[in-house]
Design an enzyme around this catalytic site. Structure first.
Site, PDB file in Angstrom:
ATOM      1  CG  LEU A  30      20.570  31.704  53.009  1.00 38.89           C
ATOM      2  CD1 LEU A  30      20.179  30.702  54.067  1.00 38.89           C
ATOM      3  CD2 LEU A  30      19.369  32.513  52.557  1.00 38.89           C
ATOM      4  N   GLY A  31      24.424  34.362  53.269  1.00 37.65           N
ATOM      5  CA  GLY A  31      25.361  35.240  53.972  1.00 37.65           C
ATOM      6  C   GLY A  31      26.684  34.544  54.177  1.00 37.65           C
ATOM      7  N   GLY A  33      30.490  34.622  56.930  1.00 37.81           N
ATOM      8  CA  GLY A  33      31.097  35.110  58.167  1.00 37.81           C
ATOM      9  C   GLY A  33      32.472  34.515  58.354  1.00 37.81           C
ATOM     10  N   GLY A  34      32.967  34.575  59.579  1.00 37.22           N
ATOM     11  CA  GLY A  34      34.315  34.112  59.871  1.00 37.22           C
ATOM     12  C   GLY A  34      34.482  32.623  59.695  1.00 37.22           C
ATOM     13  CG  MET A  35      32.699  29.997  62.103  1.00 38.06           C
ATOM     14  SD  MET A  35      34.033  29.010  62.768  1.00 38.06           S
ATOM     15  CE  MET A  35      33.262  27.413  62.790  1.00 38.06           C
ATOM     16  N   GLY A  36      32.484  30.604  57.506  1.00 39.47           N
ATOM     17  CA  GLY A  36      32.215  30.128  56.156  1.00 39.47           C
ATOM     18  C   GLY A  36      31.042  30.860  55.532  1.00 39.47           C
ATOM     19  CB  VAL A  38      24.911  30.540  55.450  1.00 41.20           C
ATOM     20  CG1 VAL A  38      23.648  29.726  55.745  1.00 41.20           C
ATOM     21  CG2 VAL A  38      25.805  30.581  56.673  1.00 41.20           C
ATOM     22  CG  ASP A 146      30.220  34.160  67.910  1.00 41.22           C
ATOM     23  OD1 ASP A 146      30.420  35.293  68.404  1.00 41.22           O
ATOM     24  OD2 ASP A 146      30.251  33.944  66.685  1.00 41.22           O
TER      25      ASP A 146
END
Length: 596
Positions: A30-31, A33-36, A38, A146
């Site tokens: 799905l996508g 980002g900075g955290m991980g 998805v 955030d």
């Protein structure tokens, strides 16, 4: 989240993506980002979920893990109409992960980037819905930190706020200065950009930025290098040119001083005042082009599920390592009702199993002509209320450090103690008389048998063997919560119902105590061991935080026979929006006879 390719298909997994996480088989990417990253997956019952895996460099940081565990536990308390509920998680495994309800809709960032600014009617409904989500999030003692267009998803029946509070897990790690960006500069509050303490008013500021982005198609503080954007956020007025006059009230949200910003409830009232008619969330609240995007995502998810089910008979499922499931608190045994959640997390030691499907509830309103999607439980078309209490409980704000409305701990009166003393004296007298009679009878029998003393059947009670200790690191207990030592691992439970006073270990108003009133604070010279805990009898009812420092140890005896060595690791700092204590627990279960 929920991005699809131009052909309407989800992005497939590549060679670097895992195929299975815990017992969830991943279906698409799905996508990231900075955290991980998805992924899209499904529960055994076919409900789509969004499963986020945490980046390895964050997973290796002990402080991040502690914060992540705490934030996931807090996020479970958020049960709002406009939030994506936590379905399942694993905070202890090699790679932590978190699963939430999947929302088949584009993010606000994607929708505006592809279709331009939203009409005023859509922005008002968006703003009111996100404000209501913030009200629920703040009531759970969480500050989002955030909030930005990519963390607001557009569903057929209203917006959904995701990732609330999770950014704080990475906010204090050693990795924040090594390339991992926490927070988005263009959507930060002035106090966050300046490194000052964060409060719920910070989320209201970013709510104003999100509304400006939705209403004018671009942010209120422009683009460019991060340091330039942050300077404008802190020192300059927002650029609201091109924003419709009906939305100019969001300028109040963008006040530099947090005290001058409206509350989420006031934002909802401002939206109602600016709307020519009642604010009603329905399947037609978005422009047609965005509605078509939602339909494509629903169809893509249904096709993936159908393909998975078709391939299931021929594809052998990957074996799941055998693990002992965690024992959850027995509601009947403890006398309290578990707070309702969409699905109880199925935690395992280093591994989490599939989430239970959400409980039955009224179906959500699907977008016209699209198949029904299993959204989180909805109330149907939702009208933002005017002057009525919110349809969910409002616990005290944790950042105000207000005490929970717990019942007063029962105390015995002086008269009761006198009565008990008289009863004890009488009982001892009666027992002495009985012992004397039994002794005479025994001596008589011995004399008759010609073997003095041979009639004694008493045996010395053998001490219980030393059980093996079990240690649990970094257990965070929020104010007004308790843990039970029989649970594995001990999981904080809300004590509002009054069961806190009969619990094994609780934290309430800067005090730590046990329902059995048998807690001993060890001095620095004493060794924290089972032997020490058995020998120490300086029992107290409670220990205040002022008596503790990092590393202080306490022995706790429970009425069920468990003994625990509690090591104090610290409490929430003054700048933290929540109030909790962090402890390590070493538990010897069934180490002594239960007391009545």
């Amino acid at each position: 989240m929920g991005e699809v390719r131009p052909d309407g298909k989800f992005r497939p997994l590549d060679g670097n993506d895992p195929k299975i996480v815990a017992s969830y088989r991943l279906a698409a990417r799905l996508g990231s980002g900075g955290m991980g990253t998805v992924y899209l997956s499904y529960t055994p019952g076919g409900h789509p979920i969004a499963l986020k895996t945490i980046r390895p460099e964050l997973s290796e940081d002990p402080e991040f893990r502690r914060r992540f565990r705490q934030e996931v536990q807090a996020a479970q308390r958020v049960q709002g109409i406009y939030t994506a509920p936590v379905i399942d998680y694993d905070t202890e495994g090699t790679q932590p992960w978190l699963a939430t309800a999947y929302v088949p809709g584009p993010s606000l960032h994607t929708a505006v980037a592809e279709h331009g600014a939203l009409p005023v009617s859509s922005v008002l409904l968006l703003l009111a819905g996100v404000a209501e989500a913030l009200k629920v999030i703040h009531a759970a003692g969480i500050v989002h930190r955030d909030l930005k267009p990519s963390n607001v998803l557009l569903a057929a029946d209203g917006p959904r706020v995701i990732d609330f509070g999770i950014a704080r897990a990475a906010d204090a790690t050693a990795l924040t200065g090594t390339g991992v960006s926490i927070g988005t500069p263009a959507f930060m509050s002035p106090e966050q950009a300046a490194g000052k303490p964060i409060t719920p008013a910070s989320d209201v500021f970013t709510l104003g930025q999100v509304a400006a982005y939705a209403g004018r198609g671009s942010g209120a503080y422009g683009d460019g290098p991060s340091h330039a954007v942050l300077y404008r956020v802190v020192h300059e007025d927002p650029d609201l040119s091109g924003l419709p006059d009906a939305l100019r009230f969001i300028e109040r949200c963008l006040a530099k001083d947090p005290q001058d910003r409206p509350s989420p409830e006031e934002v909802i009232a401002l939206c109602q005042a600016a709307s020519p008619g009642p604010l009603v969330q329905s399947g037609s609240w978005l422009p047609h082009a965005i509605g078509a995007d939602i339909t494509r995502r629903v169809s893509a998810s249904a096709e993936l599920l159908a393909a998975r089910n078709k391939a299931a008979p021929t594809a052998a499922p990957a074996p799941v390592p055998p693990t002992a499931p965690v024992t959850q608190l027995d509601a009947q045994a403890t006398g309290h009702a578990t707070p309702p959640v969409h699905a109880a997390p199925t935690m395992h030691s280093g591994h989490a199993g599939p989430a239970a499907p959400p409980p039955p509830g009224p179906p959500s309103t699907p977008y016209p002509s699209q198949p029904t999607v299993p959204y989180p439980p909805q109330l149907g078309p939702h009208t933002v209320p005017t002057g009525h209490p919110a349809p969910y409980p409002q616990p005290p704000h944790a950042w105000h450090r207000q005490p929970r409305p717990l019942p007063v701990k029962p105390r015995r009166s002086a008269g009761s103690w006198i009565g008990i003393g008289v009863a004890v004296v009488f009982g001892l007298f009666w027992l002495g008389s009985c012992a004397s009679v039994l002794k005479n009878i025994g001596n008589s029998d011995d004399s008759a048998n010609g073997s003095p003393g041979s009639g004694s059947n008493s045996t010395n009670a053998k001490p219980l063997p030393d059980p093996k200790p079990v240690t649990y690191k970094g257990v965070d207990i929020p104010d007004g919560y308790f843990v039970q030592f029989a649970d594995s691992p001990p999981k904080p439970v809300d004590g509002t119902g009054g069961n806190i006073w009969s619990s094994d270990l609780y934290y309430y108003e800067d005090n730590m105590g046990s329902g059995g009133d048998k807690i001993v604070l060890l001095n620095n010279a004493q060794e924290g061991s089972l032997k020490t805990c058995r020998e120490e009898t300086r029992y107290a009812e409670q220990v205040t935080l002022s008596q503790l420092s990092r590393g202080s140890q306490m022995c706790v005896h429970t009425s069920s026979g468990h003994i625990s060595l509690v090591t104090f690791k610290g409490s929430a700092p003054a700048s933290d929006p929540s109030d909790f204590v962090s402890v390590d627990l070493t538990i010897w279960r069934n180490a002594e006879e239960p007391s009545s």
